[in-house]
Design an enzyme around this catalytic site. Structure first.
Site, PDB file in Angstrom:
ATOM      1  N   ASN A  33       2.197 -21.301  63.273  1.00 52.21           N
ATOM      2  CA  ASN A  33       2.060 -20.695  62.811  1.00 52.21           C
ATOM      3  C   ASN A  33       1.506 -21.411  61.051  1.00 52.21           C
ATOM      4  OD1 ASN A  33       3.306 -18.357  60.282  1.00 52.21           O
ATOM      5  ND2 ASN A  33       4.485 -19.619  59.774  1.00 52.21           N
ATOM      6  N   ASP A  86       3.318 -11.888  51.214  1.00 55.56           N
ATOM      7  CA  ASP A  86       4.269 -11.833  49.992  1.00 55.56           C
ATOM      8  C   ASP A  86       2.070 -11.526  49.478  1.00 55.56           C
ATOM      9  OD1 ASP A  86       3.367 -14.498  49.320  1.00 55.56           O
ATOM     10  OD2 ASP A  86       5.312 -14.281  49.083  1.00 55.56           O
ATOM     11  N   GLU A 104       1.803 -25.272  59.864  1.00 57.91           N
ATOM     12  CA  GLU A 104       0.710 -25.429  59.065  1.00 57.91           C
ATOM     13  C   GLU A 104      -0.020 -26.600  59.302  1.00 57.91           C
ATOM     14  OE1 GLU A 104       2.657 -26.013  55.190  1.00 57.91           O
ATOM     15  OE2 GLU A 104       2.744 -23.788  55.102  1.00 57.91           O
ATOM     16  N   GLU A 120       4.544 -14.008  56.834  1.00 53.52           N
ATOM     17  CA  GLU A 120       5.197 -14.257  55.330  1.00 53.52           C
ATOM     18  C   GLU A 120       4.844 -13.798  54.083  1.00 53.52           C
ATOM     19  OE1 GLU A 120       5.268 -18.964  54.955  1.00 53.52           O
ATOM     20  OE2 GLU A 120       6.196 -19.358  56.689  1.00 53.52           O
ATOM     21  N   HIS A 173       0.160 -14.961  52.469  1.00 57.04           N
ATOM     22  CA  HIS A 173       0.767 -15.689  51.274  1.00 57.04           C
ATOM     23  C   HIS A 173      -0.419 -15.068  50.142  1.00 57.04           C
ATOM     24  CE1 HIS A 173       4.323 -16.906  51.983  1.00 57.04           C
ATOM     25  NE2 HIS A 173       3.652 -18.079  52.538  1.00 57.04           N
TER      26      HIS A 173
HETATM   27  C1  XIL Z   1       8.883 -22.037  51.057  1.00 57.56           C
HETATM   28  C2  XIL Z   1      10.136 -21.528  50.723  1.00 57.56           C
HETATM   29  O1  XIL Z   1      10.155 -20.397  50.301  1.00 57.56           O
HETATM   30  C3  XIL Z   1      10.986 -22.044  49.606  1.00 57.56           C
HETATM   31  O2  XIL Z   1      12.574 -21.675  48.939  1.00 57.56           O
HETATM   32  C4  XIL Z   1      10.986 -23.435  49.558  1.00 57.56           C
HETATM   33  O3  XIL Z   1      11.447 -24.072  48.636  1.00 57.56           O
HETATM   34  C5  XIL Z   1       9.134 -23.889  50.179  1.00 57.56           C
HETATM   35  O4  XIL Z   1       9.211 -23.376  51.656  1.00 57.56           O
HETATM   36  N1  XIL Z   1       4.796 -22.038  53.772  1.00 57.56           N
HETATM   37  C6  XIL Z   1       5.395 -21.755  54.853  1.00 57.56           C
HETATM   38  C7  XIL Z   1       7.341 -21.511  53.813  1.00 57.56           C
HETATM   39  O5  XIL Z   1       6.218 -21.685  56.244  1.00 57.56           O
HETATM   40  O6  XIL Z   1       8.239 -22.213  54.961  1.00 57.56           O
HETATM   41  C8  XIL Z   1       7.732 -21.652  52.623  1.00 57.56           C
HETATM   42  O7  XIL Z   1       8.646 -21.644  52.312  1.00 57.56           O
HETATM   43  C9  XIL Z   1       6.194 -20.895  51.595  1.00 57.56           C
HETATM   44  C10 XIL Z   1       5.062 -21.356  52.612  1.00 57.56           C
END
Ligand code: XIL
Length: 390
Positions: free
Chosen positions: A224, A291, A181, A289, A260
């Site tokens: 990422n 979802d 990020e 990631e 996401h």
């Molecule tokens: C999130 C986790 O799922 C949580 O448990 C934590 O409190 C905060 O981070 N992008 C990312 C991840 O790269 O590391 C994040 O994970 C979600 C968004």
């Protein structure tokens, strides 16, 4: 694209002082993965359904938001969770356990306990590991964010961290999210909230990759981010940056989109096209990631229509990756609503994963499995019970 051009100039200037290196990314080829071993891959499971060389992964729940919930650490305490984690997935990503605040809680003090147990679990179960993450603006310990360090000290701190963490797991981590990020929504480098970029300038990004490569020459090193699924300002910023870095011989091997998604918005329709343009640069790509959250009705229970739309989004994301040759890793950010980060971070939203809070598979689970099978996975015939998805 003005900011990116600026960065380009800075990086190019930095490169002038460096020895000439090969123009292409040094490192392993993306197609190195052997077929999943039958010992680990039970018929009917997701990993069994995946074609050879394609890994299906999940985040390993622990740390972060989990610590404020009224359940014990999922990875170490929930036997059913662990069983499904081993059974369905051929790749794991520590959800929080390798982030700075966990692995480097005090200056000069590392705590590898949780990360070690995840890597060992993965080895016992024939799973890849995606390391997450080394260079980020979030979940850093207070000693780092609030410390008063000179530039030289800060550089040394980052160098030591990357060398210690990547070096510890050398040869055991397949892909590292080196930088997470680093651009904001409009495609501008995070020059304020990312401590490294703010204090040391954008050239430090290349150094992070170089140091990671020195510590583990066999790991694939990734950028990422979220919001980079489509061809847009943010993914354009990465596209420009990685071209510059590759031209300088910086060991960057991959670009990954977090994915996401929410059913409130449309599916990112140019995902495949976007992955392909990075693939054309010779990079690996991955979805890391995934979802798909939704605004829940008052009952708190998703409607069949919502679950269908969710299933469609999961399937489209998986297909986009399967259709791009160098995209051989698809990871979901948790596989059960029991432990999802979504309700904690997105008010009124939930049901974002492929199994409900009791591990009952949703339509999205079946959609992923059949899409994997259609892509040529499933080495052995599925037994009759496979339809239940357990
Ligand atoms: C999130 C986790 O799922 C949580 O448990 C934590 O409190 C905060 O981070 N992008 C990312 C991840 O790269 O590391 C994040 O994970 C979600 C968004």
């Amino acid at each position: 694209m003005k900011p990116v051009r600026l960065i380009t100039a800075v990086l190019a200037a930095a490169a002038l002082s460096l020895p000439l290196a090969a123009p292409a990314a040094a490192g392993p080829s993306p197609d190195h993965r052997p077929p999943d071993h039958p010992r680990h891959s039970k018929p009917g499971t997701l990993r069994w359904a995946a074609p050879d060389g394609f890994v299906i992964g999940t985040a390993v729940a622990g740390g972060g938001h989990h610590e404020e919930q009224d359940y014990p650490d999922p990875f170490t305490s929930d036997r059913k969770y662990r069983k499904l984690l081993a059974r369905h997935f051929s790749s794991v990503s520590p959800e929080n356990q390798m982030k700075w605040e966990y692995i480097h809680p005090e200056r000069g003090e590392y705590d590898f306990g949780m990360a070690d147990s995840i890597v060992e679990f993965a080895e016992r179960n024939g799973q890849d590991v995606r390391g997450h993450t080394l260079f980020w603006h979030s979940q850093n310990p207070a000693w780092l964010e609030e410390g008063d360090f000179s530039d030289e000290e800060l550089r040394e701190i980052l160098h030591d961290h990357i060398t210690a963490v990547v070096g510890r797991y050398a040869g055991r981590i397949d892909q590292w999210d080196v930088a997470n990020e680093i651009f904001d929504e409009s495609g501008e480098l995070r020059t304020e909230d990312n401590i490294w970029i703010r204090e040391l300038g954008p050239e430090i990004i290349a150094d992070a990759f170089r140091w990671a490569h020195e510590a583990d020459p066999s790991a694939e090193l990734y950028f990422n981010d979220y919001g980079v699924e489509d061809v847009n300002a943010k993914s354009d910023a990465y596209y420009a940056l990685v071209q510059d870095l590759l031209a300088e011989g910086v060991p960057v091997h991959g670009f990954s989109a977090q994915v996401h998604l929410s059913t409130q918005y449309g599916f990112p329709g140019s995902l495949q096209e976007n992955l392909r343009r990075f693939d054309d640069l010779g990079l690996g790509t991955a979805l890391t990631e995934v979802d798909v959250r939704m605004r829940l009705p008052e009952s708190g229970v998703a409607t069949p229509e919502q679950l269908e739309q969710q299933s469609d989004y999961y399937e489209q994301a998986l297909s986009a990756c399967l259709n791009v040759e160098g995209c051989d890793s698809f990871t979901i950010w948790g596989f059960t609503d029991k432990y999802s980060w979504v309700p904690v971070f997105f008010e009124g939203e939930g049901s974002a994963t492929i199994m409900d809070g009791r591990f009952t598979p949703k339509p999205a689970y079946f959609a992923l499995r059949s899409t994997l099978l259609e892509a040529g996975g499933g080495g052995r015939p599925a037994p009759p019970w496979a339809g239940r998805g357990r």
